[in-house]
Design a protein around this motif. Structure first.
Motif, short mmCIF file in Angstrom:
data_model
loop_
_atom_site.label_atom_id
_atom_site.label_comp_id
_atom_site.label_asym_id
_atom_site.label_seq_id
_atom_site.Cartn_x
_atom_site.Cartn_y
_atom_site.Cartn_z
N PHE A 127 0.84 -1.20 0.00
CA PHE A 127 0.00 0.00 0.00
C PHE A 127 0.87 1.26 0.00
CE2 PHE A 127 -3.77 -2.38 1.40
CZ PHE A 127 -3.20 -3.49 2.00
N PHE A 157 -3.02 0.61 -3.98
CA PHE A 157 -2.54 -0.62 -3.37
C PHE A 157 -2.40 -1.70 -4.43
CE2 PHE A 157 -6.40 -3.19 -3.07
CZ PHE A 157 -7.41 -2.24 -3.11
N LEU A 186 3.77 7.13 3.23
CA LEU A 186 3.99 5.90 4.00
C LEU A 186 3.66 4.69 3.15
CD1 LEU A 186 2.35 7.07 7.32
CD2 LEU A 186 4.75 6.56 7.02
N GLU A 242 -3.58 -6.91 9.58
CA GLU A 242 -2.63 -5.96 10.14
C GLU A 242 -1.65 -5.51 9.07
OE1 GLU A 242 -0.24 -7.99 12.94
OE2 GLU A 242 1.22 -6.37 13.15
N GLN A 243 -1.38 -4.21 9.04
CA GLN A 243 -0.43 -3.67 8.08
C GLN A 243 0.86 -3.28 8.79
OE1 GLN A 243 -2.17 -0.66 5.55
NE2 GLN A 243 -3.81 -2.02 4.89
N LEU A 289 -5.36 6.59 1.44
CA LEU A 289 -4.81 5.57 0.57
C LEU A 289 -4.71 6.08 -0.87
CD1 LEU A 289 -3.92 2.58 0.31
CD2 LEU A 289 -6.33 2.05 -0.17
N GLY A 310 -4.39 16.79 10.15
CA GLY A 310 -5.83 16.98 10.16
C GLY A 310 -6.59 16.08 9.20
N LEU A 311 -5.87 15.39 8.33
CA LEU A 311 -6.54 14.52 7.34
C LEU A 311 -6.25 13.05 7.57
CD1 LEU A 311 -5.94 16.58 4.08
CD2 LEU A 311 -8.03 16.47 5.47
N GLY A 312 -5.34 12.74 8.47
CA GLY A 312 -5.01 11.34 8.72
C GLY A 312 -4.28 10.72 7.55
N LEU A 313 -4.37 9.40 7.44
CA LEU A 313 -3.76 8.68 6.33
C LEU A 313 -4.80 8.45 5.24
CD1 LEU A 313 -1.73 7.86 8.69
CD2 LEU A 313 -1.33 5.80 7.31
N PHE A 322 4.22 -0.96 8.49
CA PHE A 322 4.56 0.29 7.82
C PHE A 322 6.06 0.54 7.76
CE2 PHE A 322 0.67 2.61 6.95
CZ PHE A 322 -0.26 1.85 7.63
N ASP A 371 -8.14 6.11 -2.51
CA ASP A 371 -9.04 7.26 -2.42
C ASP A 371 -8.54 8.47 -3.20
OD1 ASP A 371 -9.47 6.33 1.00
OD2 ASP A 371 -10.82 5.94 -0.69
N TYR A 397 0.28 5.31 1.14
CA TYR A 397 -0.57 6.31 1.77
C TYR A 397 0.17 7.65 1.76
CZ TYR A 397 -3.03 2.42 4.14
OH TYR A 397 -3.75 1.28 4.45
N GLN A 451 0.11 11.13 4.38
CA GLN A 451 -0.37 11.58 5.68
C GLN A 451 -0.21 13.08 5.78
OE1 GLN A 451 1.72 10.08 9.16
NE2 GLN A 451 -0.08 10.36 10.44
#
Lengths: 113, 112
Positions: free
Chosen positions: A33, A48, A90, A101-102, A45, A40-43, A104, A59, A35, A37
């Motif tokens: 994957f 993948f 990431l 589970e991923q 995608l 305020g927006l998080g991770l 990183f 996304d 991502y 980061q």
């Protein structure tokens, strides 16, 4: 221990440059994957891959492409870098199956000037 | 808006105290995971709870899941300065394929 490595911790590029971010995992994971980061927006995608030469959009794929020629390596390509692609990138991997589970990598902080 | 929203956004406690973080989500899930991110070790998986489970423990971590309320909580007992990090609630949605959805995180600071 699973190890996911990324080619650079910090990278500075100019607008319009082609940028390659490399990710390598050593656990024979099928899934990989990418991502980004942002505060305020998080991770979010980007793309993948669930197998060699296979890819699926996440996304926010616009402005990015990926390559997976070997199982252990997943590359993220910015065809023409823009300032709004300045971010922390990431890479992650997970074993076959969904929702697992991923693991990183340490991340690449990319600055586009 | 985010699928998983953590509450509070920031939390500051003294070493030895317990820390509780909550997560709410909007749609049906297959599992819910918690991850921790700090500058030293990056983003690391902590614990996974399946939709048919209600509580799970791992060392000093306790996770609960209430699917009727679409919420989860992460409790860290006897906190240590090394627990200072951002904690993310991550959901694997029903029908979500291979995608995990990350919340924006709770920033925990544990002071000596």
């Amino acid at each position: 221990d699973v190890k996911v490595t990324q080619s650079s911790r910090y990278l500075v590029k100019r607008t319009g440059e082609k940028v390659f971010l490399e990710c390598v995992q050593d656990m024979d994971h099928e899934n990989m994957f990418w991502y980004r980061q942002d505060p305020g927006l998080g991770l979010r995608l980007i793309y993948f891959s669930y197998d060699v030469k296979m890819k699926e959009k996440g996304d926010i794929p616009e402005g990015y492409s990926v390559s997976r020629e070997k199982k252990e390596r997943f590359s993220l390509i910015l065809e023409s870098a823009s300032t709004n692609q300045t971010s922390m990138y990431l890479c992650a991997s997970s074993s076959m199956g969904q929702g697992n589970e991923q693991f990183f990598g340490p991340g690449t902080r990319l600055t586009v000037l | 808006s985010q699928q998983g929203e953590e509450d509070p956004q920031a939390l500051s406690i003294q070493e030895g105290e317990n820390a509780t973080m909550n997560c709410s989500y909007k749609t049906s899930i297959n599992n819910l995971q918690w991850y921790r991110q700090n500058s030293g070790r990056g983003l690391v998986h902590l614990i996974l709870i399946r939709s048919n489970e209600r509580e799970k423990h791992s060392g000093r971590l306790r996770v609960t899941l209430d699917t009727s309320k679409k919420s989860s909580s992460l409790l860290i007992t006897a906190s240590r300065a090394a627990d200072t990090a951002s904690y993310f609630c991550v959901t694997w949605l029903t029908g979500g394929g291979n995608k995990l959805t990350f919340g924006t995180g709770t920033q925990l600071k544990v002071e000596l």
